[in-house]
Scaffold this active site. Structure first.
Site, PDB file in Angstrom:
ATOM      1  CE  LYS A 112       7.633 -12.625  -5.850  1.00  0.00           C
ATOM      2  NZ  LYS A 112       7.124 -12.488  -4.492  1.00  0.00           N
ATOM      3  CE  LYS A 195      15.169  -7.008  -7.510  1.00  0.00           C
ATOM      4  NZ  LYS A 195      13.845  -7.433  -7.183  1.00  0.00           N
ATOM      5  CE  LYS A 198      15.925 -13.699  -1.553  1.00  0.00           C
ATOM      6  NZ  LYS A 198      15.297 -13.606  -0.232  1.00  0.00           N
TER       7      LYS A 198
HETATM    8  P1  AMP Z   1      13.354 -10.105  -1.164  1.00  0.00           P
HETATM    9  O1  AMP Z   1      14.742 -10.600  -1.295  1.00  0.00           O
HETATM   10  O2  AMP Z   1      12.648 -10.062  -2.474  1.00  0.00           O
HETATM   11  O3  AMP Z   1      12.591 -10.744  -0.056  1.00  0.00           O
HETATM   12  O4  AMP Z   1      13.501  -8.563  -0.787  1.00  0.00           O
HETATM   13  C1  AMP Z   1      13.670  -8.080   0.530  1.00  0.00           C
HETATM   14  C2  AMP Z   1      13.884  -6.583   0.541  1.00  0.00           C
HETATM   15  O5  AMP Z   1      15.109  -6.255  -0.114  1.00  0.00           O
HETATM   16  C3  AMP Z   1      12.793  -5.777  -0.196  1.00  0.00           C
HETATM   17  O6  AMP Z   1      12.567  -4.553   0.476  1.00  0.00           O
HETATM   18  C4  AMP Z   1      13.394  -5.552  -1.540  1.00  0.00           C
HETATM   19  O7  AMP Z   1      12.867  -4.416  -2.171  1.00  0.00           O
HETATM   20  C5  AMP Z   1      14.872  -5.361  -1.200  1.00  0.00           C
HETATM   21  N1  AMP Z   1      15.702  -5.767  -2.341  1.00  0.00           N
HETATM   22  C6  AMP Z   1      15.841  -7.018  -2.856  1.00  0.00           C
HETATM   23  N2  AMP Z   1      16.683  -7.017  -3.921  1.00  0.00           N
HETATM   24  C7  AMP Z   1      17.086  -5.721  -4.086  1.00  0.00           C
HETATM   25  C8  AMP Z   1      17.971  -5.056  -5.020  1.00  0.00           C
HETATM   26  N3  AMP Z   1      18.619  -5.716  -5.986  1.00  0.00           N
HETATM   27  N4  AMP Z   1      18.151  -3.722  -4.872  1.00  0.00           N
HETATM   28  C9  AMP Z   1      17.503  -3.034  -3.887  1.00  0.00           C
HETATM   29  N5  AMP Z   1      16.672  -3.603  -2.981  1.00  0.00           N
HETATM   30  C10 AMP Z   1      16.452  -4.918  -3.075  1.00  0.00           C
END
Ligand code: AMP
Ligand code: TRP
Length: 329
Positions: A112, A195, A198
């Site tokens: 990050k 991947k 956001k």
């Molecule tokens: P975040 O957006 O980082 O807060 O992620 C929230 C949840 O979504 C977490 O469990 C992440 O592991 C999952 N997640 C976020 N981006 C992905 C992605 N590209 N593929 C699979 N899981 C994701």
């Protein structure tokens, strides 16, 4: 009844990666009878969001999206992290058994900071707060996407360290949960093939208005195989997204894969994208409708959050009491 806990940061619009990696698992387990605790990780979002108005909007939006996707307040306690003060208290107690070297090794901080987030203490100790979220409600499983594996491992490790330092053999203070990661959709690719995230600006939001949704799907990057040539579904982003939504074992997914592999002038990437567009509308039709209704019913959303916080506070009260007592407070 087995218990699950998980959460998402309100740091922007939820996307298909969140759905495939995390929310889909919450729905499956909710329907299998798990007592579920699913919260909004607002404090965690403070490590990246410095705009109070945007944060406020995002928090409400995540709750609406949870409900729209199909979390049912009767089965899933939905709450905001800041409404369960026991979590921050536990974070301190856990921080005091966490070797600094463990945070030095955590990959998410380094990633990050490399992406430009401020190198704050909050970001550095992020996994300790996450451990507190988890251990506060004593879940059996923590369903997350692959990128969260290390954070859940840290939570397990801190629980064990604390139990070792303060628990008696027959009565550990914290329950050690299992991490649960869905195979196949552990890392969903975004529009550009990296991947979906956001922070890469490559997300697909299943709640976009129809026209914009179609336009966004048409922007998915594909290779330059000519229309008439055979294409490889296994390296194509459109196919990966289709398969994640329909399911890898779905006959429709097999059928699409065959179309890719055939040498067929009348099937190009544009057709695959159209198929994905139609699938997204079909798959999220009811969710899109529910979301419209929820946007107009803030009273309902507030009630859900009050009930969710009451359940989480009740679960956390006993845990915090034991932990305080264990350390000598
Ligand atoms: P975040 O957006 O980082 O807060 O992620 C929230 C949840 O979504 C977490 O469990 C992440 O592991 C999952 N997640 C976020 N981006 C992905 C992605 N590209 N593929 C699979 N899981 C994701
Ligand atoms: N770090 C998680 C993410 O970025 C969000 C989160 C905070 C979380 N606390 C949690 C996930 C506890 C699972 C369990 O997605």
């Amino acid at each position: 009844m087995p218990r699950l806990l998980s959460g998402l940061q309100p740091s922007g619009q939820l996307h298909l990666g969140n759905y495939a990696g995390a929310i889909k698992q919450f729905l499956t387990l909710q329907d299998r009878g798990y007592e579920s605790f699913v919260f909004v990780a607002s404090y965690h979002a403070l490590t990246s969001v410095r705009d109070p108005a945007a944060l406020r909007t995002n928090i409400r939006q995540v709750v609406i999206d949870y409900l729209a996707f199909g979390l049912e307040p009767k089965k899933t306690h939905i709450y905001l992290q800041q409404d369960v003060p026991a979590v921050t208290e536990l974070a301190w107690l856990l921080g005091c058994v966490c070797p600094k070297s463990q945070m030095d090794k955590a990959v998410s901080y380094k990633d990050k900071v490399a992406k430009g987030l401020p190198a704050s203490l909050g970001l550095y100790t992020y996994p300790v707060l996450q451990a507190a979220d988890i251990l506060a409600v004593e879940p059996d499983v923590v369903p997350v996407g692959e990128d969260q594996r290390q954070n859940v491992e840290i939570a397990r490790d801190l629980a064990q360290r604390f139990n070792h330092a303060y628990g008696r053999d027959d009565t550990p203070v914290f329950k050690v949960p299992e991490v649960m990661i869905q195979r196949g959709t552990a890392v969903l690719p975004g529009l550009d093939g990296q991947k979906m995230s956001k922070s890469y600006g490559n997300t697909l939001d299943p709640f976009l208005p129809e026209k914009k949704l179609r336009k966004t799907i048409m922007k998915i990057v594909s290779d330059s195989t000519p229309v008439e040539a055979a294409k490889n579904p296994d390296t194509d982003t459109t196919f990966a997204l289709f398969s994640a939504l329909a399911g890898a074992d779905n006959p429709r997914t097999h059928e699409l894969a065959e179309k890719y592999r055939a040498e067929n002038i009348s099937f190009g990437y544009g057709h695959a994208k159209q198929a994905l567009f139609e699938l997204v509308l079909e798959h999220f039709g009811p969710a899109r409708q529910r979301r419209e209704e929820l946007m107009g019913d803030p009273g309902h959303v507030e009630q859900v959050l009050r009930d969710g916080a009451a359940a989480a506070n009740q679960a956390a009260a006993a845990v915090v009491k034991n932990a305080r007592h264990a350390v000598g407070l």
